[in-house]
Every structure is written in C-alpha cells, then in structure tokens.
Write an enzyme that holds these catalytic residues in place. Structure first.
Site, PDB file in Angstrom:
ATOM      1  N   PRO A   2       0.823  -1.202   0.000  1.00 25.79           N
ATOM      2  CG  PRO A   2      -0.658  -1.490   1.758  1.00 25.79           C
ATOM      3  CD  PRO A   2       0.619  -2.005   1.191  1.00 25.79           C
ATOM      4  CE1 TYR A   3       3.715   6.981  -2.078  1.00 27.55           C
ATOM      5  CE2 TYR A   3       1.915   7.183  -3.649  1.00 27.55           C
ATOM      6  CZ  TYR A   3       3.015   7.731  -3.002  1.00 27.55           C
ATOM      7  OH  TYR A   3       3.398   9.013  -3.269  1.00 27.55           O
TER       8      TYR A   3
END
Length: 64
Positions: A2-3
């Site tokens: 995840p970013y």
C-alpha cells in the site's frame, strides 16, 4: 504494497504527522490485512496560496 499520498495544507506538527502515519497504517492492517512493514505513507504539505476550494485560495478564505 500500500502507498498513501496525503496532501494537506501546511501547519501540522511532527507529532500530528506521526499520529497520521500510525493510524493510517493501523487501518490498512485492520481492514485489509496489510503488513505494516510494506505500507508507505507520504505527507505533502501545500502552501495555503497553492490550495483552493469553493472558487478561492485557502489563504484568502482564512482571511475572511
């Protein structure tokens, strides 16, 4: 991996940013089962004169 790229107007303290990173990470762990060590969070602070909403710049809004 995840970013999260979070854009906010300037003014948050270091402690507030640390809390955001902690709580966003916890949310991704709890909701999506993501590993904290794979989670990346970037906080970008934008000057009030470079952020607008409702047809005006934020710095003008705050002067009202």
């Amino acid at each position: 991996m995840p970013y999260i790229n979070l854009q906010i107007t300037k003014g948050a303290t270091r402690d507030q940013k640390a809390q955001i990173v902690r709580e966003f990470t916890e949310t991704l762990v709890n909701v999506l089962g993501k590993k904290p060590e794979h989670t990346h969070i970037v906080i970008e602070e934008i000057d009030d004169e470079n952020w607008g909403f409702s047809g005006i710049l934020t710095d003008d809004f705050r002067k009202q």
